[in-house]
Each structure stands twice: as C-alpha cells, then as structure tokens.
Design a protein around this motif. Sequence first.
Motif, PDB file in Angstrom:
ATOM      1  N   TYR A   1       0.834  -1.191   0.000  1.00  0.00           N
ATOM      2  CA  TYR A   1       0.000   0.000   0.000  1.00  0.00           C
ATOM      3  C   TYR A   1       0.879   1.255   0.000  1.00  0.00           C
ATOM      4  O   TYR A   1       1.769   1.402   0.848  1.00  0.00           O
ATOM      5  CB  TYR A   1      -0.899   0.054   1.230  1.00  0.00           C
ATOM      6  N   LEU A   2       0.596   2.182  -0.887  1.00  0.00           N
ATOM      7  CA  LEU A   2       1.311   3.458  -0.880  1.00  0.00           C
ATOM      8  C   LEU A   2       0.988   4.248   0.392  1.00  0.00           C
ATOM      9  O   LEU A   2       1.820   5.017   0.885  1.00  0.00           O
ATOM     10  CB  LEU A   2       0.956   4.270  -2.125  1.00  0.00           C
ATOM     11  N   THR A   3      -0.208   4.043   0.925  1.00  0.00           N
ATOM     12  CA  THR A   3      -0.602   4.768   2.144  1.00  0.00           C
ATOM     13  C   THR A   3       0.325   4.464   3.326  1.00  0.00           C
ATOM     14  O   THR A   3       0.451   5.280   4.236  1.00  0.00           O
ATOM     15  CB  THR A   3      -2.042   4.412   2.534  1.00  0.00           C
ATOM     16  N   ASP A   4       0.995   3.322   3.295  1.00  0.00           N
ATOM     17  CA  ASP A   4       1.861   2.956   4.412  1.00  0.00           C
ATOM     18  C   ASP A   4       3.084   3.860   4.531  1.00  0.00           C
ATOM     19  O   ASP A   4       3.729   3.888   5.587  1.00  0.00           O
ATOM     20  CB  ASP A   4       2.316   1.501   4.283  1.00  0.00           C
ATOM     21  N   VAL A   5       3.428   4.590   3.476  1.00  0.00           N
ATOM     22  CA  VAL A   5       4.623   5.444   3.554  1.00  0.00           C
ATOM     23  C   VAL A   5       4.438   6.566   4.569  1.00  0.00           C
ATOM     24  O   VAL A   5       5.426   7.113   5.066  1.00  0.00           O
ATOM     25  CB  VAL A   5       5.004   6.033   2.173  1.00  0.00           C
ATOM     26  N   VAL A   6       3.182   6.928   4.869  1.00  0.00           N
ATOM     27  CA  VAL A   6       2.969   8.037   5.809  1.00  0.00           C
ATOM     28  C   VAL A   6       3.459   7.682   7.205  1.00  0.00           C
ATOM     29  O   VAL A   6       3.683   8.576   8.029  1.00  0.00           O
ATOM     30  CB  VAL A   6       1.481   8.448   5.854  1.00  0.00           C
ATOM     31  N   ASN A   7       3.648   6.395   7.481  1.00  0.00           N
ATOM     32  CA  ASN A   7       4.185   5.992   8.778  1.00  0.00           C
ATOM     33  C   ASN A   7       5.652   6.378   8.942  1.00  0.00           C
ATOM     34  O   ASN A   7       6.181   6.382  10.056  1.00  0.00           O
ATOM     35  CB  ASN A   7       4.038   4.481   8.956  1.00  0.00           C
ATOM     36  N   PHE A   8       6.309   6.701   7.816  1.00  0.00           N
ATOM     37  CA  PHE A   8       7.736   7.023   7.846  1.00  0.00           C
ATOM     38  C   PHE A   8       8.015   8.493   7.510  1.00  0.00           C
ATOM     39  O   PHE A   8       9.175   8.906   7.492  1.00  0.00           O
ATOM     40  CB  PHE A   8       8.491   6.152   6.837  1.00  0.00           C
ATOM     41  N   LEU A   9       6.949   9.258   7.204  1.00  0.00           N
ATOM     42  CA  LEU A   9       7.134  10.632   6.737  1.00  0.00           C
ATOM     43  C   LEU A   9       6.520  11.633   7.706  1.00  0.00           C
ATOM     44  O   LEU A   9       5.506  11.346   8.351  1.00  0.00           O
ATOM     45  CB  LEU A   9       6.493  10.809   5.353  1.00  0.00           C
ATOM     46  N   ASP A  10       7.121  12.832   7.759  1.00  0.00           N
ATOM     47  CA  ASP A  10       6.596  13.899   8.607  1.00  0.00           C
ATOM     48  C   ASP A  10       7.160  15.231   8.105  1.00  0.00           C
ATOM     49  O   ASP A  10       8.352  15.326   7.796  1.00  0.00           O
ATOM     50  CB  ASP A  10       7.019  13.661  10.069  1.00  0.00           C
ATOM     51  N   PRO A  11       6.305  16.271   8.000  1.00  0.00           N
ATOM     52  CA  PRO A  11       4.860  16.266   8.254  1.00  0.00           C
ATOM     53  C   PRO A  11       4.067  15.762   7.053  1.00  0.00           C
ATOM     54  O   PRO A  11       4.514  15.856   5.913  1.00  0.00           O
ATOM     55  CB  PRO A  11       4.563  17.737   8.517  1.00  0.00           C
ATOM     56  N   VAL A  12       2.873  15.244   7.359  1.00  0.00           N
ATOM     57  CA  VAL A  12       1.933  14.794   6.333  1.00  0.00           C
ATOM     58  C   VAL A  12       0.607  15.507   6.572  1.00  0.00           C
ATOM     59  O   VAL A  12       0.104  15.526   7.702  1.00  0.00           O
ATOM     60  CB  VAL A  12       1.731  13.269   6.381  1.00  0.00           C
ATOM     61  N   MET A  13       0.055  16.086   5.521  1.00  0.00           N
ATOM     62  CA  MET A  13      -1.175  16.875   5.653  1.00  0.00           C
ATOM     63  C   MET A  13      -2.242  16.347   4.697  1.00  0.00           C
ATOM     64  O   MET A  13      -1.918  15.787   3.633  1.00  0.00           O
ATOM     65  CB  MET A  13      -0.878  18.350   5.357  1.00  0.00           C
ATOM     66  N   ALA A  14      -3.510  16.519   5.063  1.00  0.00           N
ATOM     67  CA  ALA A  14      -4.635  16.174   4.206  1.00  0.00           C
ATOM     68  C   ALA A  14      -5.301  17.439   3.687  1.00  0.00           C
ATOM     69  O   ALA A  14      -5.397  18.441   4.404  1.00  0.00           O
ATOM     70  CB  ALA A  14      -5.653  15.330   4.969  1.00  0.00           C
ATOM     71  N   VAL A  15      -5.739  17.384   2.441  1.00  0.00           N
ATOM     72  CA  VAL A  15      -6.460  18.495   1.812  1.00  0.00           C
ATOM     73  C   VAL A  15      -7.776  17.963   1.276  1.00  0.00           C
ATOM     74  O   VAL A  15      -7.795  17.071   0.421  1.00  0.00           O
ATOM     75  CB  VAL A  15      -5.641  19.112   0.659  1.00  0.00           C
ATOM     76  N   ASP A  16      -8.891  18.498   1.766  1.00  0.00           N
ATOM     77  CA  ASP A  16     -10.208  18.049   1.311  1.00  0.00           C
ATOM     78  C   ASP A  16     -10.556  18.661  -0.049  1.00  0.00           C
ATOM     79  O   ASP A  16     -10.378  19.872  -0.256  1.00  0.00           O
ATOM     80  CB  ASP A  16     -11.300  18.442   2.307  1.00  0.00           C
ATOM     81  N   VAL A  17     -11.053  17.844  -0.952  1.00  0.00           N
ATOM     82  CA  VAL A  17     -11.567  18.336  -2.220  1.00  0.00           C
ATOM     83  C   VAL A  17     -12.968  18.899  -1.978  1.00  0.00           C
ATOM     84  O   VAL A  17     -13.730  18.369  -1.153  1.00  0.00           O
ATOM     85  CB  VAL A  17     -11.586  17.203  -3.271  1.00  0.00           C
ATOM     86  N   GLU A  18     -13.309  19.990  -2.664  1.00  0.00           N
ATOM     87  CA  GLU A  18     -14.618  20.609  -2.447  1.00  0.00           C
ATOM     88  C   GLU A  18     -15.756  19.736  -2.968  1.00  0.00           C
ATOM     89  O   GLU A  18     -16.824  19.652  -2.357  1.00  0.00           O
ATOM     90  CB  GLU A  18     -14.653  21.979  -3.120  1.00  0.00           C
ATOM     91  N   ASP A  19     -15.552  19.109  -4.113  1.00  0.00           N
ATOM     92  CA  ASP A  19     -16.584  18.300  -4.763  1.00  0.00           C
ATOM     93  C   ASP A  19     -16.125  16.847  -4.771  1.00  0.00           C
ATOM     94  O   ASP A  19     -15.222  16.469  -5.520  1.00  0.00           O
ATOM     95  CB  ASP A  19     -16.807  18.806  -6.190  1.00  0.00           C
ATOM     96  N   TYR A  20     -16.746  16.020  -3.926  1.00  0.00           N
ATOM     97  CA  TYR A  20     -16.274  14.637  -3.793  1.00  0.00           C
ATOM     98  C   TYR A  20     -16.409  13.840  -5.090  1.00  0.00           C
ATOM     99  O   TYR A  20     -15.717  12.831  -5.287  1.00  0.00           O
ATOM    100  CB  TYR A  20     -17.016  13.922  -2.660  1.00  0.00           C
TER     101      TYR A  20
END
Length: 334
Positions: free
Chosen positions: A198-217
């Motif tokens: 999973y590419l999502t697993d890389v966030v366990n090794f990275l800092d800082p990590v931020m989320a940005v919400d899209v306006e229109d899902y």
Amino acid sequence: MVAVAILAAGRGTRMKSDLPKVCHKLGSLSMVERVLENCLGVEPQRRLVIVGYQRERVQQSLATYSGVEFVEQAQQLGTGHAVQQLLPSLEDFTGDLLVLNGDVPLLRSSTIKHLLETHQTHQNAATLLTAQMPNPQGYGRVFCDGENRLTQIIEDRDCTAAQKQNHRINAGVYCFNWSKLAPVLPKLEANNDQKEYYLTDVVNFLDPVMAVDVEDYEEILGINDRKQLATAYDILQTRVKDTWMKAGVTLINPDSITIDDTVELQPDVIIEPQTHLRGKTKIGSGTRVGPGSLIENSQLGQQVTVLYSVVSDSVVKDNTRIGPYAHLRGHAEV
C-alpha cells in the motif's frame, strides 16, 4: 520541479473487456488521456505513466502526447509497488512528485494545483487529497488532528466498526517530496489481507503529512465497471452543459443533449432536444441545431439552421439551412 506519475497498470477485470481499463473512453478522451490533460495546469517537468497490462496498447493510445515516459510494472502488487518502479527513473530527481490514478478522470486541474500549492506552502513531506464522502464504503479512512495533519490511514477492509463512522476518505491522490519518499519506498511490506504494498503505508515514515479536502467529492470517483463509467459521463456532461448555459447557450431539454468538452460554442447558439455535438465541432452565434441532429468534427457558421440531420467532417457557412434528413460528410462545404 514537479513530476507527475499516473498509475495505469491494471487490467480492470470488472469492465469485462480486453481493452485496458484506462483506455476506455469517457466522452471524447480516454480516462488516462483526461488525467494527462488535467495535470497540465501544474506544468510538470516530467510525466510518467506506469503501465502493466497490455502496456503496448496503453503506450500506443498516448502516442500523440510528446515527452511522456513509460515505466513498467510487470506484476500488479499494489499502489506502493507501482510507485517503487519509479526509483530507477527518478534516481536524480529532487522535486515534488504528484501521484494520480489513471481511472480517476474527473479530477479538476484546479484541485491538482491546490494540492500542490498546499504541499509546497507547508513544506510537507507528503500531502494527501481527501474527501468527505456521503457513503465511504470501500474507501480507506483518513484521521487527522485539528490542523489537518494526518495521524492515521486505515483501509476500509481493516477498519473497525467505530472507525468506519469517519467519512473522510483517502482519494488515492498524493503529492510527495521525492527526496523524502524515495528512501522510504523499499521499506514497504505486504502485511495485509490482499498481500499488496500500500502506498498509504509510507505516511508511517514521513513527517509532516497533511490532508487536503476536495470541495466536490465527485471529482475523486474511480471507475471500475461500466455503470461507474456511465455515472462519470453523466457528471462530465453536467459540467459541460452548465458551463455553456452560463456562457449564453440555450439548451432545450438538456438531459436529452450531449456535448463533448472539446466542442466550442458562441453565445446565442440554440441546441434542440436529441442533439449530439462531438469532437472538434465549432458553432457560430445565432445558429440553431436540432432537434434530432448529430454534428461531428464540423464547423457551423453564424445563423445556420440544422434540422434532423447529420453533419460530419464538414463546413457549413453563415445563413445556411440544412435538412431535414440531410447527411453532410467527407469534408463537404456548403
């Protein structure tokens, strides 16, 4: 410097087709073509398409796009494995990497640009695009603190019942500082039910990590089968028709009309029901088309009337009446 990687290696078995999923048409362009077009707004220095299933066919479909690099993922072992294949190609790269999906073609250029700007402004190691999804079933959930800094991502299949109440989902679209991501990629492991990286697993090794919400899902809706393809086409058509109506074009019974997003219309054009505009069509002011007409890769001048007719690869000059029941083709000029 910015590089864009587009994940396009999968077969897409639910499409029930020999054609690679990303090559299926969504209006006038294939899915992967739309993703390529949508990322042009950030002016990437490099564009890499990760290919696998029928890679020659995918490459051939993008032959008109100059400067696109192709990276092979011979085995499809997950999104993390796909991005691992970039390591040799980006060995000397030091900029930011945008990771997009070839089967998520509705993402707006403005959204991609906002994601990149947020990433660079905050000097993040990684920035994820997220959405508040009304029905998040099947999507990984994203958990953040009060400043949108990511604390955890959990795939849907691995969520507890309580965690599934969180409707903020991972859109599968990322921006990474490549210098920080590259040494992390070899650390990924396939410790999950699917035995994938999973590419999502890389966030366990990275800092800082931020989320940005899209306006229109709806922008982040993926396409895995024909029903989802039809849904995406409806969304695209709504965008196109809303744009033209705001620009002074009259659509009579819009639900019965289809307009490719490559079509150009001038103000005071009137489109009657059951009319379809395709390809590189251009229509001048005051022209009335339909009902029951098809205009494809043609130019109609001003004050033209087309009634129950087909016009393909042709030119119709000002103040001309076509039809009913005419068929212009073969580079005709009237």
